[in-house]
Design a protein around this motif. Structure first.
Motif, short mmCIF file in Angstrom:
data_model
loop_
_atom_site.label_atom_id
_atom_site.label_comp_id
_atom_site.label_asym_id
_atom_site.label_seq_id
_atom_site.Cartn_x
_atom_site.Cartn_y
_atom_site.Cartn_z
N UNK A 79 -2.68 -15.10 -6.25
CA UNK A 79 -3.14 -14.20 -5.78
C UNK A 79 -2.17 -12.88 -4.66
N UNK A 80 -1.03 -13.49 -5.37
CA UNK A 80 -0.42 -11.64 -4.67
C UNK A 80 0.12 -11.12 -6.19
N UNK A 81 -0.05 -11.36 -7.11
CA UNK A 81 -0.25 -10.32 -8.03
C UNK A 81 -1.89 -9.73 -7.56
N UNK A 82 -2.94 -10.54 -7.82
CA UNK A 82 -4.05 -9.26 -7.68
C UNK A 82 -4.28 -8.82 -5.91
N UNK A 83 -3.57 -9.09 -5.71
CA UNK A 83 -3.12 -7.97 -4.02
C UNK A 83 -2.50 -6.73 -4.54
N UNK A 84 -1.16 -7.18 -5.54
CA UNK A 84 -1.14 -5.39 -5.84
C UNK A 84 -1.80 -4.94 -6.78
N UNK B 30 0.74 -1.16 -0.11
CA UNK B 30 0.18 -0.13 0.09
C UNK B 30 0.71 1.32 -0.25
N UNK B 31 2.13 1.07 0.51
CA UNK B 31 3.05 2.72 0.40
C UNK B 31 3.40 2.78 -0.92
N UNK B 32 3.88 1.69 -1.35
CA UNK B 32 4.40 1.29 -2.66
C UNK B 32 2.96 2.25 -3.40
N UNK B 33 2.20 1.13 -3.80
CA UNK B 33 0.75 2.48 -4.34
C UNK B 33 0.84 3.82 -4.38
N UNK B 34 0.44 4.09 -2.83
CA UNK B 34 0.33 5.48 -2.11
C UNK B 34 2.11 6.27 -2.76
N UNK B 35 2.88 6.05 -3.19
CA UNK B 35 3.55 6.47 -3.03
C UNK B 35 3.56 6.56 -5.40
N UNK B 36 3.32 5.71 -5.51
CA UNK B 36 3.31 5.77 -7.78
C UNK B 36 1.97 6.86 -7.60
N UNK B 37 0.80 7.12 -6.96
CA UNK B 37 0.13 7.95 -7.00
C UNK B 37 0.20 9.50 -6.60
N UNK B 38 0.99 9.64 -5.54
CA UNK B 38 1.39 10.82 -5.08
C UNK B 38 2.24 11.23 -5.81
#
Length: 146
Positions: free
Chosen positions: A133-138, A71-79
């Protein structure tokens, strides 16, 4: 033991499976083309600003998950201002017996013990998921933040 080849029917099944997974996970805004422009449902022009997130390498898991929570990586991408992600697909996932392999097993098979410890610290919920499932979680994490 010889290499197995996928029949054209198997290849088509894989393509359909990937398309269904993408549709099921995707709740993003619908985009269209109008002449040379990409537009949203309201006809307003949309500019894509994409980043590449590697997940097709030998471990078949998105890179960096042993360093930071997903979630931190995903938020960084958006930020950083990106509005789309090219999450590479590990084709090898469907060309061998990896469908039942867990993230932990994938890393252990490659001798990446330190990375397993990093995953345990940063993404414990992903560690014992199957690779698929890990891919889907990302993807789900990216959906929430984008």
């Amino acid at each position: 033991m010889g290499k197995r080849r996928l029949s054209s029917c198997s290849k088509m099944s894989i393509i359909i499976l990937v398309m269904l997974m993408t549709q099921q996970l995707s709740h993003a805004e619908v985009l269209y083309t109008n002449s040379r422009w990409i537009v949203n449902e309201g006809g307003q022009r949309v500019k894509l600003s994409c980043v590449n997130w590697v997940s097709h390498l030998e471990v078949m898991v998105a890179e960096g998950l042993s360093k930071q929570p997903v979630d931190t990586i995903s938020k960084s991408i958006s930020d950083m201002g990106f509005n789309c992600v090219r999450l590479t697909w590990p084709l090898f996932l469907f060309t061998n017996d990896s469908l039942s392999l867990t993230v932990r097993q994938s890393f252990n098979n490659l001798g990446l013990v330190e990375s397993v410890a990093g995953l345990q610290a940063n993404n414990p919920s992903i560690l014992d998921l199957s690779l698929l499932h890990a891919y889907q979680a990302v993807v789900a994490s990216l959906e929430i933040t984008m």
